[in-house]
Write a protein that holds these residues in place. Sequence first.
Motif, PDB file in Angstrom:
ATOM      1  N   VAL A 347       8.583  51.386 -38.660  1.00 48.27           N
ATOM      2  CA  VAL A 347       9.426  50.571 -39.526  1.00 48.27           C
ATOM      3  C   VAL A 347       8.634  49.406 -40.110  1.00 48.27           C
ATOM      4  O   VAL A 347       8.762  49.071 -41.285  1.00 48.27           O
ATOM      5  CB  VAL A 347      10.657  50.042 -38.752  1.00 48.27           C
ATOM      6  CG1 VAL A 347      11.465  49.076 -39.615  1.00 48.27           C
ATOM      7  CG2 VAL A 347      11.524  51.199 -38.301  1.00 48.27           C
ATOM      8  N   SER A 348       7.817  48.759 -39.275  1.00 47.93           N
ATOM      9  CA  SER A 348       7.055  47.575 -39.707  1.00 47.93           C
ATOM     10  C   SER A 348       6.115  47.925 -40.853  1.00 47.93           C
ATOM     11  O   SER A 348       5.366  48.910 -40.783  1.00 47.93           O
ATOM     12  CB  SER A 348       6.247  47.007 -38.540  1.00 47.93           C
ATOM     13  OG  SER A 348       7.085  46.640 -37.472  1.00 47.93           O
ATOM     14  N   ASP A 361       7.694  47.516 -34.907  1.00 50.49           N
ATOM     15  CA  ASP A 361       9.019  48.125 -34.804  1.00 50.49           C
ATOM     16  C   ASP A 361       8.975  49.595 -35.253  1.00 50.49           C
ATOM     17  O   ASP A 361       8.348  49.925 -36.270  1.00 50.49           O
ATOM     18  CB  ASP A 361      10.031  47.369 -35.654  1.00 50.49           C
ATOM     19  CG  ASP A 361      10.351  46.000 -35.085  1.00 50.49           C
ATOM     20  OD1 ASP A 361      10.709  45.103 -35.877  1.00 50.49           O
ATOM     21  OD2 ASP A 361      10.249  45.823 -33.861  1.00 50.49           O
ATOM     22  N   PHE A 362       9.699  50.424 -34.506  1.00 49.13           N
ATOM     23  CA  PHE A 362       9.812  51.849 -34.808  1.00 49.13           C
ATOM     24  C   PHE A 362      11.290  52.226 -34.836  1.00 49.13           C
ATOM     25  O   PHE A 362      12.136  51.483 -34.340  1.00 49.13           O
ATOM     26  CB  PHE A 362       9.084  52.691 -33.748  1.00 49.13           C
ATOM     27  CG  PHE A 362       7.617  52.460 -33.696  1.00 49.13           C
ATOM     28  CD1 PHE A 362       7.107  51.358 -33.008  1.00 49.13           C
ATOM     29  CD2 PHE A 362       6.736  53.327 -34.308  1.00 49.13           C
ATOM     30  CE1 PHE A 362       5.731  51.132 -32.947  1.00 49.13           C
ATOM     31  CE2 PHE A 362       5.374  53.110 -34.255  1.00 49.13           C
ATOM     32  CZ  PHE A 362       4.862  52.007 -33.568  1.00 49.13           C
ATOM     33  N   VAL A 363      11.587  53.399 -35.392  1.00 41.40           N
ATOM     34  CA  VAL A 363      12.949  53.910 -35.378  1.00 41.40           C
ATOM     35  C   VAL A 363      12.936  55.376 -34.959  1.00 41.40           C
ATOM     36  O   VAL A 363      12.022  56.134 -35.324  1.00 41.40           O
ATOM     37  CB  VAL A 363      13.631  53.770 -36.763  1.00 41.40           C
ATOM     38  CG1 VAL A 363      12.931  54.633 -37.807  1.00 41.40           C
ATOM     39  CG2 VAL A 363      15.121  54.120 -36.687  1.00 41.40           C
ATOM     40  N   THR A 365      14.459  58.685 -35.699  1.00 42.52           N
ATOM     41  CA  THR A 365      15.052  59.072 -36.989  1.00 42.52           C
ATOM     42  C   THR A 365      16.409  59.746 -36.869  1.00 42.52           C
ATOM     43  O   THR A 365      17.217  59.694 -37.797  1.00 42.52           O
ATOM     44  CB  THR A 365      14.094  60.006 -37.756  1.00 42.52           C
ATOM     45  OG1 THR A 365      13.815  61.154 -36.948  1.00 42.52           O
ATOM     46  CG2 THR A 365      12.790  59.285 -38.087  1.00 42.52           C
ATOM     47  N   ALA A 405      20.365  51.605 -37.136  1.00 43.20           N
ATOM     48  CA  ALA A 405      19.949  50.247 -36.750  1.00 43.20           C
ATOM     49  C   ALA A 405      19.871  50.107 -35.239  1.00 43.20           C
ATOM     50  O   ALA A 405      19.045  49.334 -34.713  1.00 43.20           O
ATOM     51  CB  ALA A 405      20.922  49.227 -37.325  1.00 43.20           C
ATOM     52  N   VAL A 408      16.461  51.423 -33.498  1.00 42.58           N
ATOM     53  CA  VAL A 408      15.194  50.729 -33.724  1.00 42.58           C
ATOM     54  C   VAL A 408      14.704  50.161 -32.391  1.00 42.58           C
ATOM     55  O   VAL A 408      15.489  49.600 -31.613  1.00 42.58           O
ATOM     56  CB  VAL A 408      15.355  49.606 -34.763  1.00 42.58           C
ATOM     57  CG1 VAL A 408      14.071  48.788 -34.879  1.00 42.58           C
ATOM     58  CG2 VAL A 408      15.724  50.201 -36.121  1.00 42.58           C
ATOM     59  N   ARG A 410      11.019  48.318 -30.235  1.00 48.07           N
ATOM     60  CA  ARG A 410       9.789  47.530 -30.447  1.00 48.07           C
ATOM     61  C   ARG A 410       8.760  47.889 -29.381  1.00 48.07           C
ATOM     62  O   ARG A 410       9.083  47.975 -28.196  1.00 48.07           O
ATOM     63  CB  ARG A 410      10.120  46.042 -30.406  1.00 48.07           C
ATOM     64  CG  ARG A 410       8.961  45.110 -30.703  1.00 48.07           C
ATOM     65  CD  ARG A 410       9.482  43.712 -30.967  1.00 48.07           C
ATOM     66  NE  ARG A 410      10.215  43.687 -32.239  1.00 48.07           N
ATOM     67  CZ  ARG A 410      10.843  42.615 -32.685  1.00 48.07           C
ATOM     68  NH1 ARG A 410      10.901  41.497 -31.965  1.00 48.07           N
ATOM     69  NH2 ARG A 410      11.456  42.649 -33.855  1.00 48.07           N
TER      70      ARG A 410
END
Length: 459
Positions: A347-348, A361-363, A365, A405, A408, A410
């Motif tokens: 995400v970052s 930061d990652f998500v 999917t 959301a 997400v 870290r």
Amino acid sequence: MVDRRYRYFYYYMDKLDEDAPFERLRELVENIYTNDYLNPIAVNWNTDFVEAGGKTGLTRQVDFYERYIRRAKERVVVIISDALRYEVGMTLYEKLQGDEKCTAAITAMQGVLPSYTKLGMAALLPHKTITLSDDMRVQIDGLPTDSTGQREAILQKYQPHSRCVQYDDIKGMKVAQLREVFTGQDVVYVYHNQIDARGDKANTENEVFNACEEAVEEIFSLIKRLTSSANTIHFIVTADHGFIYKRDKLREGDKISGVPNAGRRYAVSRETVKLPGIAQLPLNAVLGGSDERMVYFPTGTDLFMTSGSGLNYTHGGSSPQELIIPVIDVKTEKGRKETTTAQIALVSLVSKITNLITTLDFVQTEPVSDVVKETKYRLVFISDSGENISGEVICTAASKEQSAAKRVFRLRFTFKNQKYDRNRTYYLVAFDEKNDKLEVLRHEVVMDIAFADDFGFGL
């Protein structure tokens, strides 16, 4: 293949708004099919068929129940489609094979002679004896077989947990009603009648090839529906007989006359009949037993002189088109869905690393579900030569949250305290922990960290 191409020729030609420009082509096709193919193959087939005493080496229709049903280890739904000749069955087989949730196999079976509905339907039932009365009524073990209820009574003598139903009676049923019909049954015979219903009527016999397409679609849809709604995964599709169809009508003067008790394509008689163009076999060669009557049938594709309508669509004789029927063994998979692993993405928006300790930061999917499986990943930063420049971080993609959301997360990376070349390329990479060679993420960064021995505390 020839029968199929002929069928599709008329299937598509009949859809034309104006077919007059193609009449000469139609006449050519009709002439080739009838005179160069259908008549010669029927004569040659019947010559050998009679010499072989009515034996072809194929599984006989009278052995169907013993061969395919009696030893089944799971519920079997037998779909009997009236007049589904072998080449139409092949079209259905190919359609089933094209579905990822179906596994199908097709084989040929030798139908009974005469190849007509009442006898063919009876032959598919379990039995010790099959007898044919003088008025062509069929009995199994001395019991009548005309109606669905009568056939069910016979089937239940051999298999108590069984039923016989008409396709038209179940096609509009709701799920609860379908389950009521099929639950607790080991064998269910479903009688489907699309092809013969149209072909056997003079005013609709030229629609028979449309009916073939509709039959294929209806049977395919029925198999899919019973799989999902009636907890059934094993089906066998077959027929009572096949058919011959030619678009050009045979003239009345070309019919074979002088045959007693004749139908369109067969006669059963104790009288001796010796006429050109007629072959014969003992009835007991077909049904067993001691019946001394003979079955007479045209050696070609001609018809016997008899009353009744319909000259294009016929059956009852012994041509391959009438006598050879399909047996399609189908296994389906209920509700099977392809599963995937839960994926992650960065995400970052980072293109430069400036600190020896960096948080990104990652998500995940997609949420974990019955088709998206929990997965572990190993993440690390590497140089363009493949050297690790950070410690490895393990993360588990296991969130079931529907909101992206909330999926997400870290991760913190600690880099080696060494000199980095700003002109070299470095990467963040992620691997599936179960397969170190499966790289699932690669993100390019620039390392812009001033070399500081012991984080500056050694100065």
